[in-house]
Scaffold this active site. Structure first.
Site, mmCIF file in Angstrom:
data_model
loop_
_atom_site.group_PDB
_atom_site.id
_atom_site.type_symbol
_atom_site.label_atom_id
_atom_site.label_comp_id
_atom_site.label_asym_id
_atom_site.label_seq_id
_atom_site.Cartn_x
_atom_site.Cartn_y
_atom_site.Cartn_z
ATOM 1 N N HIS A 142 0.834 -1.216 0.000
ATOM 2 C CA HIS A 142 0.000 0.000 0.000
ATOM 3 C C HIS A 142 0.865 1.261 0.000
ATOM 4 C CE1 HIS A 142 -3.227 2.798 0.870
ATOM 5 N NE2 HIS A 142 -2.579 3.208 1.940
ATOM 6 N N SER A 266 -14.719 6.375 10.557
ATOM 7 C CA SER A 266 -14.084 5.066 10.420
ATOM 8 C C SER A 266 -15.086 4.096 11.013
ATOM 9 C CB SER A 266 -12.776 4.976 11.205
ATOM 10 O OG SER A 266 -11.881 5.986 10.784
#
Ligand code: MN
Length: 428
Positions: A142, A266
């Site tokens: 990532h 989140s």
């Protein structure tokens, strides 16, 4: 203390589906509202939610040192603060109570009435009050992908990345649980070629497929947690979707890192799967590419976990398409290294703190953990099953993350975190 609760041969007298994420070997912890609107701490076996407050009042935890109201609370923070020995005793006892060879509760209809709920009778809540939330950046794939897109393809990884588990302090107030709808954020963005920013809805809303671990109050201010003791201070793990707005992120992140692009929401799966339940799925940690400083080197090489992960998109009134399959084992930095690093300066952890992994991308393009990478900045849109295309997340899309571990003996799963993206909030 031995982990009797993990015995793969144990069967339960409860009726459980064949492929459940929650066999009697799992015994996760969560918080739910019962049919009588009472909030309690509970566990789950198969499709039964189990009221631990009621079990405790009925005397089923006799012999374990617990305060009377330890489960009659709206968060797990106090229970987590009791420490690993207590978590183990309680998990072991729950395994005994529901063991097929134990008929004490099985034959007591009034007790079962008080203790057992079907999933449609309950409403899951946030399992912990998150005091502090940290997000790491621990997947090499990532970090490399994002470095290539946002900065310099030749030097995608910054020089510190192979030496430090890079992270930032996030915001805990906007962490929500599965089911909660999330509004598309607005903010400042810099259009291509422009000198000054414009204001408006984010056009590049994204998910980040992550997992998070929850700590106990492991260390007083000033005292680091040594890497070999880190796991004793980790209660368990949840699935974690770190919603992100890439256009806002790109404009704001220099020099201090993520801010409004990340803190609008989140979301987490509501059952915390204990690190104890995950012990059969420990695997070797990645070999470090650069030599590590001693405080980041664990004696035990098995500090990674083999957890299958997937993320899907379901457009409004349409079918679900899995857009990525990956695995927690691809993380370059382990939870032990993250916790040792986080506390090496003396920073103190509290019970219920949440430390997220960072986006978990695998080595292949179908295992990337964000739309930013899957569609490569939007250049290669993904085809969904219903014929639609996606570069990023559209209004009324539902994003679902699932995760489970499996070996020949047992499957231990996390259930799901599933949230719909709503349009920008409108004032009435
Ligand atoms: Mn993140």
């Amino acid at each position: 203390m031995s982990l009797l609760a993990n015995d793969p041969k144990r069967k339960t007298w409860l009726d459980t589906p064949e492929q459940t994420d929650f066999p009697i070997q799992n015994i996760p912890f969560g918080v739910f509202l019962t049919r009588d609107d009472i909030i309690t701490i509970g566990t789950r076996i198969g499709d039964y939610a189990i009221d631990l407050g009621a079990l405790h009042q009925l005397g089923y935890f006799e012999g374990i040192e617990l305060t009377d109201d330890i489960f009659l609370q709206d968060t797990l923070n106090d229970f987590i603060a009791d420490g690993r020995k207590t978590w183990r005793r309680v998990r072991n006892r729950i395994a005994e109570i529901f063991d097929e060879n134990n008929t004490t509760l099985k034959v007591n209809e009034s007790h079962k009435q008080a203790v057992l709920f079907s999933l449609d009778e309950i409403e899951m809540q946030m399992p912990v009050q998150v005091g502090d939330y940290t997000d790491f950046y621990s997947s090499k794939e990532h970090a490399t992908n994002v470095g290539k897109m946002f900065r310099d393809p030749e030097n995608a990884l910054l020089p510190n990345w192979l030496h430090i588990p890079v992270g930032y302090h996030g915001r805990s107030s906007s962490i929500v649980t599965s089911g909660r709808k999330v509004h598309r954020p607005q903010g400042q963005k810099l259009p291509k070629g422009a000198d000054s920013p414009i204001f408006g809805p984010s056009r590049l809303v994204d998910f980040e497929l992550e997992m998070a671990f929850i700590t106990t109050a492991g260390n007083p201010l000033g005292k680091p947690i040594p890497i070999d003791e880190a796991e004793n201070n980790i209660f368990g793990m949840v699935l974690f979707n770190d919603w992100s707005a890439r256009d806002i992120q790109k404009w704001e992140y220099v020099p201090l890192g993520p801010f409004l692009a990340k803190n609008f929401a989140s979301s987490i799966s509501p059952w915390i799967v204990t690190l104890d339940a995950l012990q059969p799925f420990k695997i070797d940690s990645p070999e470090p590419i650069k030599p590590l400083l001693p405080y980041l080197i664990a004696k035990d090489k098995k500090k990674s976990y083999d957890i299958n992960l997937e993320v899907s998109i379901t457009p409004k009134d349409s079918t679900e398409t899995v857009v990525s399959r990956t695995n927690f084992k691809y993380m370059y930095w382990t939870m032990s290294q993250q916790l040792a690093h986080h506390t090496i300066n003396g920073c103190n952890m509290n019970s219920g703190d949440m430390l997220a992994s960072g986006t978990i991308s695998g080595p292949t393009p179908d295992s990337y953990g964000s739309m930013l990478e899957l569609s490569w900045r939007g250049e290669n849109p993904l085809k969904l099953k219903d014929g639609a295309e996606r570069r990023f997340i559209e209004d009324y899309d539902t994003v679902t993350i699932r995760g489970y571990c499996k070996n020949d003996d047992v499957r231990i799963g996390f259930g799901e975190v599933k949230n719909m993206l709503l349009p920008v909030y409108k004032h009435k």
